[in-house]
Structure formats: C-alpha cells, structure tokens
Design a protein around this motif. Structure first.
Motif, short mmCIF file in Angstrom:
data_model
loop_
_atom_site.label_atom_id
_atom_site.label_comp_id
_atom_site.label_asym_id
_atom_site.label_seq_id
_atom_site.Cartn_x
_atom_site.Cartn_y
_atom_site.Cartn_z
N SER A 215 0.83 -1.21 0.00
CA SER A 215 0.00 0.00 0.00
C SER A 215 0.87 1.26 0.00
O SER A 215 0.54 2.25 -0.67
CB SER A 215 -0.94 0.00 1.21
OG SER A 215 -0.19 -0.03 2.41
N LEU A 219 0.80 4.14 -2.91
CA LEU A 219 0.54 5.56 -2.65
C LEU A 219 1.68 6.44 -3.17
O LEU A 219 1.43 7.52 -3.71
CB LEU A 219 0.36 5.78 -1.15
CG LEU A 219 -0.97 5.32 -0.55
CD1 LEU A 219 -0.94 5.40 0.98
CD2 LEU A 219 -2.13 6.16 -1.09
N SER A 223 1.32 9.21 -6.08
CA SER A 223 1.73 10.60 -5.83
C SER A 223 2.64 11.11 -6.94
O SER A 223 2.46 12.22 -7.43
CB SER A 223 2.46 10.71 -4.48
OG SER A 223 1.61 10.38 -3.41
#
Length: 319
Positions: A215, A219, A223
């Motif tokens: 995870s 992320l 980003s």
C-alpha cells in the motif's frame, strides 16, 4: 510481553537460545567484514545526528519537509542500532548466542523500523505532491499538526501490525536445531528451525508485506504519477525542472529502499545456491539506507548544504 512468550516457549522445548552463525559460507573470514560494516554504522550515526542538528539550528529548515527528514533520521539510527551492535559482537567476539526473548524482540523492532521508514517515505511523497500540485493550499494542508498526526499514525500502524510476527514465531516449537545461518533474527530464518508447521508465519509475513509495503509503494507511485502529470502541464521548462529537482533525492532513496526489499523477498522465496546473497542483502538493507539517506539529501538540497557549511564553519559562498 515478548519475554513471557519466550519463556513459555522455552519451557516446552529443548532450545533455550539461538546461535547466529553470521554470513553463510564465509564463516572463516567473515570477521574482515566487520571494518566496512562498523564504518557504515558510524557514518549512519554521524550523518543522521548531523542532519538533526542542522534542522534544529537552521530556522529556514523548520518546515514539514525537513521535519519528515528529521523523523527519517531518527528511524534510520534506530534501525541500524537494532542490528549492528549484535553483528559486530558476532564478528569481533564470536558472541553468537542470543536468547529467545532477545531474538523475538529484535525481530519485532526490525519490522517496526522498516515499516516506519516505508511510512515516512509515503508522508514525504504526499508532502511533495501537495507542494507541487496544490502549492496555494500547501501551507494550510501540510502543517506542523499534519506532521505530528501522520507520524503518530505511522508509528501506531507499524507497532500494532507487526506484533503478530514475534508472537507467532514464539508459538513455534524449537525442539532440536538452534543454529541460524544469519547475522540477525529474521522471521523466516528463525521459524525455519521450528519442528512444527510454520505456514501461518509465512502467510502473515506475506500479508504484512502486501498490506504495509504494498500500500505504501502504491501511494508513492500514485503521488509521483500525479506530480509528473502536473509538471508536464507547466509551460516553462525551467519551472518543470525546478519542481522535479525537489523530488530527485526522495526518488533515489525510494528506488533503493524498495528495490532491495523486492530482491530480498525474491531471494528468500527462491532456492538459492548461494545463501550468502539474501543474508548480505538483508544486513546491507538495514545499514546502507541509514548512511545513504542523509548524504543524498545533503548533496541534493541547497539549504541543508548551507546548514552543513555553517556548522563546520566553512565558507559557503557560491553554493
């Protein structure tokens, strides 16, 4: 908690301690590795302490981006200190014995710090995303309060999610073998000595890797996709270059960190003809990033360089 688990396990097994043999295949001359490893450890401590001093003394560095860098420095020192004293004791004094509670405690702390480092990388990626894609809202979103909340969340996440790792390891029955071909108490290395089924340990290790590391990496990737999309829309090549330059050091560290994690996972799961490789990678992964992180940021960041020059009383004109 870990001590009770360890003692309850000892009472029903023949094994009262583990023996960390060091680097497999090179036991006769592994002591020569102590010098470079000791220098890396000393460099990690010195560089990260210096980073913390610079951030504390320079008012211009009292910003969320540098606060996260300071937290990363603390995590890096904690990770290196969790393993290096024991490794150096093995190489210098042949102090290979480690009690079960100490082994399970080391296993827990290593998992906590590695997960925390991954979590801080996520926070730094979010910080760069807001700074580049939402610059006008940056002061209201990424505040000192945000830094505290994000750090507390990551600390709680990693400390709670990794508790089952040593607990499950302590529940295994270690009936005869107690020699670990490793320098530290890795989960898979320790549980491979158990006489009973360790499937649950392997499943939870895989679950932890996918949920936490997976995870986090997702992320971070998201980003930087959004950052790249925003930068490509800029009309000025100079502005685009300046925006990306603030992310360069972060990307270098992320690529190194996760590449080694993936390589270690592959080498551990595959049948290796050279067992030294995963062990060496595992040790280096816990000591090279702590030494590398502050140097990469210092080389790529003008404000940190200026703070470094001030502390050392050097002339920083033109830098």
């Amino acid at each position: 908690m870990l001590q009770d688990l360890g003692h309850s396990n000892i009472s029903k097994s023949q094994v009262s301690e583990f023996i960390l043999l060091g680097f497999p295949g090179i036991h006769t001359w592994q002591h020569w590795l102590s010098l470079p490893l000791a220098l890396l450890y000393l460099l990690a401590l010195t560089a990260n302490i210096l980073i913390l001093i610079i951030i504390k003394q320079e008012a211009t560095l009292h910003q969320p981006m540098y606060y996260f860098l300071g937290i990363l420095a603390v995590v890096d020192m904690g990770l290196a200190t969790t393993i290096m004293p024991k490794i150096l004791a093995i190489l210098w004094f042949s102090a290979k014995a480690i009690s079960l509670p100490e082994c399970f405690a080391q296993m827990y702390v290593i998992h906590c710090f590695v997960g925390m480092e991954s979590g801080i990388f996520v926070c730094m990626a979010i910080d760069r995303y807001v700074a580049i894609c939402q610059p006008l809202r940056y002061p209201s979103i990424v505040t000192d309060s945000f830094v505290v909340k994000a750090t507390v969340f990551m600390a709680l996440r990693n400390s709670l999610a990794t508790i089952p790792v040593p607990m499950l390891a302590a529940q295994r029955h270690y009936c005869s073998k107690n020699q670990i071909e490793h320098c530290l108490c890795s989960n898979l290395g320790v549980t491979s000595l158990s006489c009973d089924d360790r499937t649950i340990n392997s499943i939870y290790q895989l679950f932890l890797a996918w949920t936490l590391m997976g995870s986090d990496l997702g992320l971070i990737f998201l980003s930087y996709v959004l950052i790249l999309h925003s930068v490509l829309k800029l009309n000025s090549a100079e502005a685009a270059s300046k925006a990306l330059s603030t992310c360069t050091s972060h990307l270098i560290l992320i690529l190194f960190f996760y590449t080694v994690v993936i390589v270690i996972s592959i080498t551990h799961s595959a049948t290796m003809t050279l067992p030294l490789i995963p062990v060496l990678l595992n040790v280096l992964h816990n000591v090279i990033p702590p030494a590398l992180n502050p140097m990469v940021y210092a080389l790529k960041n003008k404000e940190l360089r200026q703070g470094f020059y001030k502390i050392l009383k050097l002339d920083n004109k033109g830098n």
